[in-house]
Design a protein around this motif. Sequence first.
Motif, PDB file in Angstrom:
ATOM      1  N   ARG A  87      -3.061 -31.706  53.276  1.00  0.00           N
ATOM      2  CA  ARG A  87      -4.077 -32.677  52.882  1.00  0.00           C
ATOM      3  C   ARG A  87      -3.513 -34.068  52.586  1.00  0.00           C
ATOM      4  O   ARG A  87      -4.214 -35.073  52.728  1.00  0.00           O
ATOM      5  CB  ARG A  87      -4.831 -32.170  51.649  1.00  0.00           C
ATOM      6  CG  ARG A  87      -5.588 -30.875  51.871  1.00  0.00           C
ATOM      7  CD  ARG A  87      -6.363 -30.508  50.625  1.00  0.00           C
ATOM      8  NE  ARG A  87      -7.058 -29.225  50.765  1.00  0.00           N
ATOM      9  CZ  ARG A  87      -7.813 -28.679  49.824  1.00  0.00           C
ATOM     10  NH1 ARG A  87      -7.976 -29.304  48.671  1.00  0.00           N
ATOM     11  NH2 ARG A  87      -8.398 -27.520  50.030  1.00  0.00           N
ATOM     12  N   TYR A  88      -2.258 -34.107  52.143  1.00  0.00           N
ATOM     13  CA  TYR A  88      -1.651 -35.385  51.754  1.00  0.00           C
ATOM     14  C   TYR A  88      -0.260 -35.499  52.393  1.00  0.00           C
ATOM     15  O   TYR A  88       0.756 -35.578  51.692  1.00  0.00           O
ATOM     16  CB  TYR A  88      -1.536 -35.487  50.235  1.00  0.00           C
ATOM     17  CG  TYR A  88      -2.802 -35.164  49.478  1.00  0.00           C
ATOM     18  CD1 TYR A  88      -3.787 -36.132  49.276  1.00  0.00           C
ATOM     19  CD2 TYR A  88      -3.026 -33.881  48.962  1.00  0.00           C
ATOM     20  CE1 TYR A  88      -4.954 -35.839  48.577  1.00  0.00           C
ATOM     21  CE2 TYR A  88      -4.187 -33.587  48.263  1.00  0.00           C
ATOM     22  CZ  TYR A  88      -5.146 -34.554  48.075  1.00  0.00           C
ATOM     23  OH  TYR A  88      -6.301 -34.265  47.378  1.00  0.00           O
ATOM     24  N   LEU A 172      -2.623 -43.352  48.294  1.00  0.00           N
ATOM     25  CA  LEU A 172      -3.549 -42.220  48.180  1.00  0.00           C
ATOM     26  C   LEU A 172      -4.531 -42.374  47.014  1.00  0.00           C
ATOM     27  O   LEU A 172      -5.307 -41.453  46.732  1.00  0.00           O
ATOM     28  CB  LEU A 172      -2.756 -40.920  48.019  1.00  0.00           C
ATOM     29  CG  LEU A 172      -1.972 -40.473  49.262  1.00  0.00           C
ATOM     30  CD1 LEU A 172      -0.969 -39.388  48.897  1.00  0.00           C
ATOM     31  CD2 LEU A 172      -2.920 -39.991  50.356  1.00  0.00           C
ATOM     32  N   LEU A 218      -4.634 -36.439  42.406  1.00  0.00           N
ATOM     33  CA  LEU A 218      -4.973 -36.944  43.735  1.00  0.00           C
ATOM     34  C   LEU A 218      -6.446 -36.690  44.005  1.00  0.00           C
ATOM     35  O   LEU A 218      -6.928 -35.571  43.809  1.00  0.00           O
ATOM     36  CB  LEU A 218      -4.144 -36.240  44.797  1.00  0.00           C
ATOM     37  CG  LEU A 218      -2.640 -36.535  44.791  1.00  0.00           C
ATOM     38  CD1 LEU A 218      -1.916 -35.572  45.718  1.00  0.00           C
ATOM     39  CD2 LEU A 218      -2.371 -37.968  45.197  1.00  0.00           C
ATOM     40  N   PRO A 221      -9.200 -35.642  49.715  1.00  0.00           N
ATOM     41  CA  PRO A 221      -9.109 -36.454  50.936  1.00  0.00           C
ATOM     42  C   PRO A 221     -10.369 -36.314  51.769  1.00  0.00           C
ATOM     43  O   PRO A 221     -11.029 -35.274  51.756  1.00  0.00           O
ATOM     44  CB  PRO A 221      -7.902 -35.842  51.654  1.00  0.00           C
ATOM     45  CG  PRO A 221      -7.901 -34.414  51.219  1.00  0.00           C
ATOM     46  CD  PRO A 221      -8.404 -34.414  49.793  1.00  0.00           C
ATOM     47  N   SER A 227      -2.788 -39.579  57.350  1.00  0.00           N
ATOM     48  CA  SER A 227      -1.870 -40.386  56.552  1.00  0.00           C
ATOM     49  C   SER A 227      -0.439 -40.122  56.977  1.00  0.00           C
ATOM     50  O   SER A 227      -0.128 -39.081  57.576  1.00  0.00           O
ATOM     51  CB  SER A 227      -2.032 -40.074  55.052  1.00  0.00           C
ATOM     52  OG  SER A 227      -1.533 -38.779  54.737  1.00  0.00           O
ATOM     53  N   VAL A 248      -3.015 -44.665  54.956  1.00  0.00           N
ATOM     54  CA  VAL A 248      -4.111 -43.699  55.062  1.00  0.00           C
ATOM     55  C   VAL A 248      -5.207 -44.362  55.888  1.00  0.00           C
ATOM     56  O   VAL A 248      -5.501 -45.545  55.689  1.00  0.00           O
ATOM     57  CB  VAL A 248      -4.669 -43.315  53.678  1.00  0.00           C
ATOM     58  CG1 VAL A 248      -5.791 -42.292  53.813  1.00  0.00           C
ATOM     59  CG2 VAL A 248      -3.557 -42.787  52.777  1.00  0.00           C
TER      60      VAL A 248
END
Length: 339
Positions: A87-88, A172, A218, A221, A227, A248
């Motif tokens: 996800r990140y 983020l 965080l 998303p 990203s 991102v």
Amino acid sequence: MKPFAYVRATSLQEAVTAYARHPRSRYLGGGTNLVDLMKHGVETPATLIDITRLPLNDIEQLPGGGLRIGATVPNSDLAAHPLVRTRYPALSQALLAGASGQLRNAATTGGNLLQRTRCPYFQDLSKPCNKREPGTGCGARDGVHRDLAVLGHSEHCVATHPSDMAVALAALDATVELYGDEEGPRSIAATDFHRLPGTHPEQDTVIRPGELITAVVLPPPAPDAVSLYRKARDRASYAFALASVAAVLELEDGHVRHVALAFGGLAHRPWRATTAEQLLTGARPTDEAVREAVDAELSRARPLRDNAFKVPLARNLARDALTTLVRAADVGPTAAPRP
């Protein structure tokens, strides 16, 4: 190394109370930066308050889809976590670009945010440094400054912040959670956590005396967000950034719905490129649009005698990162771009 007292805290309140009761205290997590500075004599705490036994080492998925990362989670665990990697990815890539595997095993989330500059004048007690000893001057401005700031610096300090992780967190839109003896809990945006030097370069962050980082949060998303993190350095590993970028991107009908861009290695804090973001939002992300947006952001740079190369280096990193994300977004978020 000078003698110091040691306190092992077993709760948040015990930690912040101990800090208030013991003058010249420092919190001790992984110690990968603090202990080195103590060896050099840059940091001379009278008391170390060990927070490694506090319940701050979990990575928790939040109901809305976000992630809460405890302050003592090791960098290696965070980089390898499945939800972070999927996800990140910019955060995972940034962590893996920093330090060595051994250091990542010890370094913590909170400590990473609080690490001090690697400016040689800060680390050398024989040299003038306003960050280490306010009022002594900045030896780096007319001295050795190849690796130092081109954005946001002042006559009092040209140091850069060394964290890779912090750059990704800025892009983020992360939030830093704090806890203090008098203030209790509070939150602050990661983009506002670190300061520019101004007239007080000794103040790296907006954290208040005695406050403790408890977590980083965080936001969830977007389903189609992509990203990445990219870093330029003097050698392939175990080196701080000459310039880096976290980006991102979300597209909708061929236009930029959301873009976030942050630079590392260029300033006293992670540099959120708000000018570039404003120019790109709503536009078609053509090569020309990307070039104009990045150039507009970096037009604010004020390089010193020996570090002007950082401006085109950062420009090329940012352009390449954004165009890579545009291609990935066109294909779909499952096509993760390479770091």
